[in-house]
Write an enzyme that holds these catalytic residues in place. Structure first.
Site, mmCIF file in Angstrom:
data_model
loop_
_atom_site.group_PDB
_atom_site.id
_atom_site.type_symbol
_atom_site.label_atom_id
_atom_site.label_comp_id
_atom_site.label_asym_id
_atom_site.label_seq_id
_atom_site.Cartn_x
_atom_site.Cartn_y
_atom_site.Cartn_z
ATOM 1 N N SER A 135 9.053 7.203 32.524
ATOM 2 C CA SER A 135 8.011 6.765 32.535
ATOM 3 C C SER A 135 8.215 5.289 32.691
ATOM 4 O O SER A 135 8.657 4.782 31.726
ATOM 5 C CB SER A 135 7.110 7.246 31.502
ATOM 6 O OG SER A 135 5.563 6.539 31.646
ATOM 7 N N ASP A 239 -3.995 14.688 31.944
ATOM 8 C CA ASP A 239 -3.141 14.467 30.411
ATOM 9 C C ASP A 239 -4.247 14.559 29.316
ATOM 10 O O ASP A 239 -4.568 15.567 28.780
ATOM 11 C CB ASP A 239 -2.426 13.339 30.528
ATOM 12 C CG ASP A 239 -1.629 12.843 29.208
ATOM 13 O OD1 ASP A 239 -1.836 13.504 28.178
ATOM 14 O OD2 ASP A 239 -0.904 11.832 29.377
ATOM 15 N N GLY A 291 5.441 12.857 27.390
ATOM 16 C CA GLY A 291 6.119 12.453 26.211
ATOM 17 C C GLY A 291 5.280 11.376 25.348
ATOM 18 O O GLY A 291 4.350 11.048 25.984
HETATM 19 O O1 OSB Z 1 0.079 8.960 29.252
HETATM 20 O O2 OSB Z 1 1.876 9.794 29.312
HETATM 21 C C1 OSB Z 1 1.149 9.119 28.734
HETATM 22 C C2 OSB Z 1 3.329 7.160 26.100
HETATM 23 C C3 OSB Z 1 2.445 7.036 25.299
HETATM 24 C C4 OSB Z 1 1.089 7.527 25.450
HETATM 25 C C5 OSB Z 1 0.906 8.084 26.374
HETATM 26 C C6 OSB Z 1 1.900 8.395 27.731
HETATM 27 C C7 OSB Z 1 3.071 7.818 27.484
HETATM 28 C C8 OSB Z 1 4.171 7.729 28.607
HETATM 29 C C9 OSB Z 1 5.469 7.668 28.265
HETATM 30 O O3 OSB Z 1 3.868 7.881 29.536
HETATM 31 C C10 OSB Z 1 6.225 8.997 28.060
HETATM 32 C C11 OSB Z 1 7.357 9.110 27.314
HETATM 33 O O4 OSB Z 1 8.612 8.369 27.748
HETATM 34 O O5 OSB Z 1 7.526 9.561 26.256
HETATM 35 MG MG MG Z 2 -0.265 10.064 30.722
#
Ligand code: OSB
Ligand code: MG
Length: 368
Positions: A135, A239, A291
């Site tokens: 991400s 999500d 994540g």
């Molecule tokens: O929306 O998926 C999400 C991280 C913190 C809160 C929300 C999100 C995320 C990420 C990172 O997209 C995912 C990761 O690499 O752990």
């Molecule tokens: Mg997300």
């Protein structure tokens, strides 16, 4: 297991690079960890809540408060329990799924360690390693974004996810698609930054052949996701909206989501995450593991979950070095774009206790 005490540890870990999303910019990860002490041995759970209530209403101080005042006392009063008793014992508290998930995971870790079973075996993993994506945060410029993405591509990540928001969407997506070529798996995540008025604009993503667009609208708003899904060719993936198996089934049946991001913390734990996986598999809906910038404690369990058969898309299960210079457990290292599912009992990883002390933001709280 027979529960003797619940310990709460609060640590701070600097991120190797700032992580910016539509809801804010982070330079460090504050983590709440739960250790259960049982007659059969200890277990760990990571609470995925963040410092501020910007992704979810849950946040670190709130989780600590609800665990201390309500959740841990209920488990300590039950005393003898199994992981599958935890959700029922905690049902009297509304919501607070991330706090509940941390406790359930700690109990599950203790229970499976005592039984000599790994999380992979307990969950029903069907592969020894999982495909990993990464991400990528919102960047100060397109050039810096391309440099970051090229680095992840060269490291072997099998899928790139770009964080987007109004004013940072079509242009970065076009540039990254150009960099990676048409075959690369590319997706975007808006973290609720758009409204119904943006549907026409979001259709502008269609030419880029994205795998999916994640959570463009607010958590409670299933209806606008249905409208977008009708208007756009890019698959819509929820999500934040998916808080449990019933909501997941409802969103699928309403055609609000054709792919589901499963985050165990957001849904109250790994047992509920598995129920969502099963419901999606039954309906031919692909899932992937989300994540929350976890340490090795949470990552170990996520990687085991991502080895279930319905996880057919690479997850946000990136290597430890994507987040931290040093991890709290053994590091997770990317090999050919994959992470290995830990094979040892329980989560299969060990908390490096000396780091717990070095990184502590306060003295641990012990409830018994
Ligand atoms: O929306 O998926 C999400 C991280 C913190 C809160 C929300 C999100 C995320 C990420 C990172 O997209 C995912 C990761 O690499 O752990
Ligand atoms: Mg997300």
């Amino acid at each position: 297991v027979t529960l003797e005490a619940v310990e709460l540890h609060r640590i701070g870990m600097p991120l190797v690079r700032p992580f910016e999303t539509s809801f804010g910019r982070q330079t460090a990860r504050e983590v709440l960890l739960v250790r259960v002490r049982t007659a059969e041995g200890e277990g760990w759970g990571e609470c995925v809540a963040m410092t501020d209530p910007f992704y979810s209403h849950e946040y670190v101080d709130g989780c600590e408060a609800v665990i201390t005042s309500y959740l841990a006392p209920a488990l300590l009063a039950a005393r003898t329990l199994r992981a599958d008793d935890v959700a029922g014992l905690l049902r009297f508290v509304v919501g607070h799924r991330m706090a509940k998930a941390a406790l359930e995971t700690a109990v599950l870790d203790a229970q499976t360690r005592a039984a000599g079973l790994s999380f992979g075996e307990f969950f029903g993993a069907v592969r020894p390693e999982v495909d990993c994506g990464v991400s990528v945060g919102i960047s100060p410029s397109i050039d810096e974004l391309l440099e970051e993405v090229a680095g992840y591509r060269d490291a072997g990540y099998r899928r790139i996810k770009l964080k987007i928001k109004p004013g940072w969407d079509l242009e970065p997506v076009a540039a990254v698609r150009e960099l990676l070529g048409p075959a690369a798996l590319l997706q975007v995540d808006a973290n609720t930054a758009y409204t119904e008025a943006d549907i026409d604009h979001l259709r502008g993503l269609d030419p880029f052949g994205l795998l999916l667009i994640e959570q463009p609208f607010v958590e409670e708003d299933i209806r606008t996701h249905v409208r977008l899904a009708r208007a756009i060719d890019t698959p819509v993936c929820l999500d934040e909206s998916i808080t449990g198996v019933d909501v997941a089934i409802d969103a699928i049946e309403r055609d609000a989501t054709s792919i589901v991001n499963i985050k165990p913390g957001r849904v109250g734990g790994y047992l509920e995450a598995i129920r969502i996986h099963d419901a999606c598999l039954e309906r031919d809906v692909p899932v992937w593991c989300g994540g929350m910038l976890e340490t090795g404690v949470g990552r170990a369990a996520n990687v085991a979950l991502a080895a279930l058969p319905g996880f057919t898309l690479p997850g946000d299960t990136s290597a430890s070095d994507r987040y931290f210079a040093e991890d709290l457990t053994e590091s997770f290292v990317l090999v050919d774009g994959r992470l290995a599912v830990p094979a040892g009992p329980g989560s299969g990883v060990t908390v490096r206790e000396e780091l717990l002390g070095d990184w502590a933001l306060r003295t641990p709280v012990v409830l018994s």
